[in-house]
Design an enzyme around this catalytic site. Structure first.
Site, PDB file in Angstrom:
ATOM      1  N   HIS A  51       0.871  -1.239   0.129  1.00  0.00           N
ATOM      2  CA  HIS A  51      -0.073   0.003   0.007  1.00  0.00           C
ATOM      3  C   HIS A  51       0.937   1.171   0.153  1.00  0.00           C
ATOM      4  O   HIS A  51       2.165   1.336  -0.086  1.00  0.00           O
ATOM      5  CB  HIS A  51      -1.107   0.011   1.077  1.00  0.00           C
ATOM      6  CG  HIS A  51      -0.235  -0.400   2.541  1.00  0.00           C
ATOM      7  ND1 HIS A  51       0.651   0.512   3.057  1.00  0.00           N
ATOM      8  CD2 HIS A  51      -0.198  -1.173   3.547  1.00  0.00           C
ATOM      9  CE1 HIS A  51       1.160   0.202   4.201  1.00  0.00           C
ATOM     10  NE2 HIS A  51       0.490  -0.901   4.617  1.00  0.00           N
ATOM     11  N   GLU A  52       0.212   2.388   0.135  1.00  0.00           N
ATOM     12  CA  GLU A  52       0.970   3.506   0.140  1.00  0.00           C
ATOM     13  C   GLU A  52       2.074   3.768   1.018  1.00  0.00           C
ATOM     14  O   GLU A  52       3.227   4.382   0.775  1.00  0.00           O
ATOM     15  CB  GLU A  52       0.090   4.915   0.120  1.00  0.00           C
ATOM     16  CG  GLU A  52      -0.782   5.095  -1.064  1.00  0.00           C
ATOM     17  CD  GLU A  52       0.071   5.415  -2.242  1.00  0.00           C
ATOM     18  OE1 GLU A  52       1.125   6.008  -2.210  1.00  0.00           O
ATOM     19  OE2 GLU A  52      -0.246   5.032  -3.324  1.00  0.00           O
ATOM     20  N   GLY A  53       1.916   3.041   2.134  1.00  0.00           N
ATOM     21  CA  GLY A  53       2.974   3.044   3.212  1.00  0.00           C
ATOM     22  C   GLY A  53       4.153   2.474   2.820  1.00  0.00           C
ATOM     23  O   GLY A  53       5.247   3.050   2.713  1.00  0.00           O
ATOM     24  N   HIS A  54       3.936   1.239   2.161  1.00  0.00           N
ATOM     25  CA  HIS A  54       5.357   0.743   1.693  1.00  0.00           C
ATOM     26  C   HIS A  54       5.800   1.498   0.671  1.00  0.00           C
ATOM     27  O   HIS A  54       7.058   1.553   0.333  1.00  0.00           O
ATOM     28  CB  HIS A  54       4.772  -0.590   1.107  1.00  0.00           C
ATOM     29  CG  HIS A  54       4.383  -1.711   2.053  1.00  0.00           C
ATOM     30  ND1 HIS A  54       2.977  -2.275   2.085  1.00  0.00           N
ATOM     31  CD2 HIS A  54       4.755  -2.318   3.021  1.00  0.00           C
ATOM     32  CE1 HIS A  54       2.991  -3.120   3.036  1.00  0.00           C
ATOM     33  NE2 HIS A  54       4.013  -3.076   3.524  1.00  0.00           N
ATOM     34  N   LYS A 107       5.657   3.073  11.803  1.00  0.00           N
ATOM     35  CA  LYS A 107       4.054   2.477  12.347  1.00  0.00           C
ATOM     36  C   LYS A 107       4.597   1.281  13.061  1.00  0.00           C
ATOM     37  O   LYS A 107       3.727   1.117  14.140  1.00  0.00           O
ATOM     38  CB  LYS A 107       3.207   2.092  10.971  1.00  0.00           C
ATOM     39  CG  LYS A 107       2.223   1.026  11.472  1.00  0.00           C
ATOM     40  CD  LYS A 107       0.703   1.484  10.890  1.00  0.00           C
ATOM     41  CE  LYS A 107       0.100   0.363  11.393  1.00  0.00           C
ATOM     42  NZ  LYS A 107       0.355  -0.980  11.223  1.00  0.00           N
ATOM     43  N   GLN A 111       9.332  -2.597  16.237  1.00  0.00           N
ATOM     44  CA  GLN A 111      10.012  -3.461  15.115  1.00  0.00           C
ATOM     45  C   GLN A 111      11.323  -2.622  14.718  1.00  0.00           C
ATOM     46  O   GLN A 111      12.397  -3.072  14.848  1.00  0.00           O
ATOM     47  CB  GLN A 111       9.155  -3.772  14.121  1.00  0.00           C
ATOM     48  CG  GLN A 111       9.952  -4.571  12.835  1.00  0.00           C
ATOM     49  CD  GLN A 111       9.111  -4.847  11.710  1.00  0.00           C
ATOM     50  OE1 GLN A 111       8.646  -5.903  11.834  1.00  0.00           O
ATOM     51  NE2 GLN A 111       9.017  -4.422  10.866  1.00  0.00           N
ATOM     52  N   VAL A 134       2.110   6.514   7.294  1.00  0.00           N
ATOM     53  CA  VAL A 134       1.124   7.315   6.231  1.00  0.00           C
ATOM     54  C   VAL A 134      -0.092   6.811   6.787  1.00  0.00           C
ATOM     55  O   VAL A 134      -0.497   5.703   7.045  1.00  0.00           O
ATOM     56  CB  VAL A 134       1.682   6.373   4.751  1.00  0.00           C
ATOM     57  CG1 VAL A 134       0.623   6.878   3.905  1.00  0.00           C
ATOM     58  CG2 VAL A 134       2.849   6.699   4.580  1.00  0.00           C
ATOM     59  N   SER A 166      -1.715  -3.490   5.626  1.00  0.00           N
ATOM     60  CA  SER A 166      -2.412  -4.399   5.056  1.00  0.00           C
ATOM     61  C   SER A 166      -3.291  -5.284   5.733  1.00  0.00           C
ATOM     62  O   SER A 166      -4.221  -5.524   5.017  1.00  0.00           O
ATOM     63  CB  SER A 166      -1.085  -5.554   4.822  1.00  0.00           C
ATOM     64  OG  SER A 166       0.067  -4.778   4.080  1.00  0.00           O
ATOM     65  N   ARG A 167      -3.451  -5.044   6.874  1.00  0.00           N
ATOM     66  CA  ARG A 167      -4.553  -5.937   7.645  1.00  0.00           C
ATOM     67  C   ARG A 167      -5.913  -4.857   7.754  1.00  0.00           C
ATOM     68  O   ARG A 167      -6.843  -5.637   8.039  1.00  0.00           O
ATOM     69  CB  ARG A 167      -4.356  -6.070   9.003  1.00  0.00           C
ATOM     70  CG  ARG A 167      -3.232  -7.049   9.336  1.00  0.00           C
ATOM     71  CD  ARG A 167      -2.835  -7.796  10.675  1.00  0.00           C
ATOM     72  NE  ARG A 167      -2.067  -8.787  10.674  1.00  0.00           N
ATOM     73  CZ  ARG A 167      -0.895  -8.921  10.934  1.00  0.00           C
ATOM     74  NH1 ARG A 167      -0.053  -7.881  11.085  1.00  0.00           N
ATOM     75  NH2 ARG A 167      -0.204 -10.224  10.724  1.00  0.00           N
TER      76      ARG A 167
HETATM   77  O1  PAF Z   1       6.898  -5.262   8.702  1.00  0.00           O
HETATM   78  C1  PAF Z   1       6.886  -6.224   8.112  1.00  0.00           C
HETATM   79  O2  PAF Z   1       6.306  -6.410   7.192  1.00  0.00           O
HETATM   80  C2  PAF Z   1       7.896  -7.543   8.761  1.00  0.00           C
HETATM   81  O3  PAF Z   1       7.666  -7.793  10.170  1.00  0.00           O
HETATM   82  C3  PAF Z   1       9.131  -7.733   8.172  1.00  0.00           C
HETATM   83  C4  PAF Z   1       9.871  -6.625   8.550  1.00  0.00           C
HETATM   84  C5  PAF Z   1       9.114  -7.704   6.515  1.00  0.00           C
HETATM   85  C6  PAF Z   1       9.837  -8.851   8.580  1.00  0.00           C
HETATM   86  O4  PAF Z   1       8.856 -10.037   8.146  1.00  0.00           O
END
Ligand code: PAF
Length: 281
Positions: A34-37, A149, A153, A176, A186-187
């Site tokens: 999505h736009e975030g990626h 977001k 992580q 975003v 994505s969810r």
């Molecule tokens: O943020 C994610 O989409 C996942 O946790 C990642 C960093 C791709 C690892 O699987």
């Protein structure tokens, strides 16, 4: 755009790029882009010669009963978005290529990953750090881009890179949001139209905390309660956690003296959503 499914081919391609002095930026994802990626791809493009994006739904970061099998995998749409965004290499391994049946080595961060999502999803971050370390070994990036977001992580990965002396810089992309404030995820596509409306309570809760801080509130007990009250007003929303932690150590704080990460995980219907903001006094 080259589409690569083999770990060896990807690693050889990355070695070739590095030999010719090309700077590799890497955006690891689980697809359903999505736009975030795409904003992360833009950051990656701005600081490199070659952008590698991986799509791998990593089984070992899902707990039993979570949505690994149901996780959306819109392969063709993702491929098209990558082409349009100017990705140079789409790395798309399948599980058998990434994990030998008898794989037995894991990478584990033991401090920052304990609270927040680590407390409610035990083992999740071990799965994330393990796969990200593996992907770094295959893609050999100079820089890797992660979204704010997934605030915890991002901090866990930075710690892994620091503590294991990995020769990669970590760049963070801002959250975003949809025009109404919902953080892209994505969810979000699991949400029914009414749940989609209800999901706005996450952003409203964070807005409330931000306004209180602007008005001079420094007690995180008050901030947490105010955020919980907003979420409690939405019957389909169930709090997983509402926390205020030190932005660097991720330790709980009672009184704001340094930047604080306000972080939420909330189930709206069956969908678990996360969001966050950094509060500064
Ligand atoms: O943020 C994610 O989409 C996942 O946790 C990642 C960093 C791709 C690892 O699987």
């Amino acid at each position: 755009m080259d589409i690569i499914r083999s770990v060896e081919v990807m690693q050889q391609a990355a070695l070739g790029l590095r030999r010719t002095g090309r700077r590799i930026a890497f955006v690891p994802t689980m697809g359903c882009l999505h736009e975030g990626h795409l904003s992360l791809v833009k950051l990656a493009r701005a600081c490199s010669d070659q952008v590698v994006l991986s799509i791998f739904v990593n089984p070992i970061q899902f707990l039993p009963g979570e949505d690994f099998a149901a996780y959306p995998r819109p392969v063709e749409a993702d491929e098209r978005l990558c082409r349009e965004a100017g990705v140079d290499f789409l790395f798309y391994p399948d599980t058998a290529l990434m994990y030998s049946p008898d794989h037995s080595v894991f990478v584990e961060e033991t401090c920052l990953s304990r609270g927040l999502c680590g407390a409610t999803r035990p083992g999740h971050f071990r799965g994330v750090t393990t796969v990200v370390a593996k992907l770094f070994n295959v893609v050999l990036p100079d820089v890797a881009v992660f979204g704010q977001k997934d605030a915890q992580q991002l901090r866990v990965i930075r710690r892994m890179v620091r503590d294991l002396n990995m020769p990669v810089s970590i760049l963070a992309g801002p959250i975003v949001r949809e025009p109404d404030g919902l953080a892209l995820s994505s969810r979000n596509r699991y949400l029914s139209p009414s749940e989609r409306q209800d999901a706005l309570c996450l952003r409203r809760a964070l807005d409330t905390a931000e306004s209180l801080v602007r008005a001079g509130q420094r007690s995180t007990v008050v901030l947490r309660q105010a955020m919980r009250d907003v979420i409690a007003g939405v019957p389909s929303a169930q709090v997983d956690y509402v926390e205020c932690v030190d932005d660097e150590t991720l330790e709980p704080v009672e009184w704001m003296e340094r930047p604080v990460l306000a972080a939420l995980a909330v189930r709206v219907g069956k969908t678990r959503l996360i969001d966050n903001t950094v509060l500064t006094s």
